[in-house]
Design an enzyme around this catalytic site. Structure first.
Site, PDB file in Angstrom:
ATOM      1  N   HIS A  17      -3.322  -4.750  -5.614  1.00  0.00           N
ATOM      2  CA  HIS A  17      -2.601  -4.238  -4.681  1.00  0.00           C
ATOM      3  C   HIS A  17      -1.116  -4.361  -5.085  1.00  0.00           C
ATOM      4  CE1 HIS A  17      -6.488  -5.334  -2.236  1.00  0.00           C
ATOM      5  NE2 HIS A  17      -6.405  -4.029  -2.360  1.00  0.00           N
ATOM      6  N   LYS A  41     -15.825  -3.410   9.595  1.00  0.00           N
ATOM      7  CA  LYS A  41     -15.954  -4.308   8.417  1.00  0.00           C
ATOM      8  C   LYS A  41     -15.693  -5.523   9.131  1.00  0.00           C
ATOM      9  CE  LYS A  41     -14.010  -1.636   4.479  1.00  0.00           C
ATOM     10  NZ  LYS A  41     -12.896  -1.695   3.414  1.00  0.00           N
ATOM     11  N   ARG A  90      -8.714   3.026  -9.236  1.00  0.00           N
ATOM     12  CA  ARG A  90      -9.067   2.243 -10.180  1.00  0.00           C
ATOM     13  C   ARG A  90      -9.853   2.836 -11.285  1.00  0.00           C
ATOM     14  NH1 ARG A  90     -10.943  -1.952  -5.863  1.00  0.00           N
ATOM     15  NH2 ARG A  90     -10.892  -0.059  -4.908  1.00  0.00           N
ATOM     16  N   SER A 128     -11.095  -6.846  -3.780  1.00  0.00           N
ATOM     17  CA  SER A 128     -10.942  -8.102  -2.790  1.00  0.00           C
ATOM     18  C   SER A 128     -12.217  -8.285  -2.511  1.00  0.00           C
ATOM     19  CB  SER A 128     -10.394  -7.649  -1.523  1.00  0.00           C
ATOM     20  OG  SER A 128      -9.050  -6.919  -1.516  1.00  0.00           O
TER      21      SER A 128
END
Ligand code: ADP
Length: 161
Positions: A17, A41, A90, A128
């Site tokens: 990040h 979440k 990514r 993460s």
């Protein structure tokens, strides 16, 4: 003035990040990191904790600001006079979801365009959730996170034990 928002959960902020933040901050006059206050979440860190960690690791970047937000991303962007959203890509697995989001946001607001920065290869594996998994099982997380963030993650897992 060119303003962009970089939204995410940042639970917690990783070196991947931070790399996107540093690079995006050079492309815009102002970059607002938007920390999603997402109640679907169940995050490890409270939104305030995530904002504080991001503020700490970006304190050397004068044109970066950190805010939390809930609701629609396009509204958050408009309220901050931003006409760009930055997202990191990514791998090909990120692409489908990101394309769907970018197109949905375009339909919700034509004023907001999404800009993708491809990950630094060094961090292409990093997320993460992986970091949390490694931490949960007592692995070394220092290669994944800004140094200020490492003790905060360890503390969470020590409390859970
Ligand atoms: P979300 O909860 O929206 O998936 P994250 O907090 O995981 O958000 O990530 C926010 C943004 O940062 C996303 O665009 C994601 O693709 C990008 N990102 C996450 N990890 C990396 C990384 N290692 N390298 C580059 N971009 C990344």
């Amino acid at each position: 003035m060119k303003i962009a928002v970089y939204p995410g959960s940042f639970d917690p902020v990783t070196l991947g990040h931070l790399d996107i933040i540093v690079r995006a901050s050079k492309l815009f006059d102002k970059l607002i990191v938007g920390v999603l206050n997402n109640n679907i979440k169940s995050p490890l860190f409270l939104v305030e904790e995530r904002v504080n960690m991001l503020s700490e690791v970006t304190k050397g970047l004068p044109n970066v600001e950190v805010q939390s937000f809930s609701g629609l991303l396009v509204d958050f962007a408009k309220n901050n006079n931003a006409n760009a959203v930055v997202r990191g890509l990514r791998a090909i697995t990120d692409f489908e979801y990101e394309l769907q989001m970018a197109q949905t946001n375009r339909i919700l607001s034509e004023q907001v365009d999404t800009i993708f920065l491809t990950t630094n290869i060094e961090y292409s594996y990093l997320s993460s959730s992986t970091v949390k998994e490694v931490a949960m099982f007592g692995g070394d997380i220092s290669k994944f996170l800004p140094k200020e963030v490492v003790p905060k993650v360890l503390e969470k897992y020590n409390h859970k034990k």
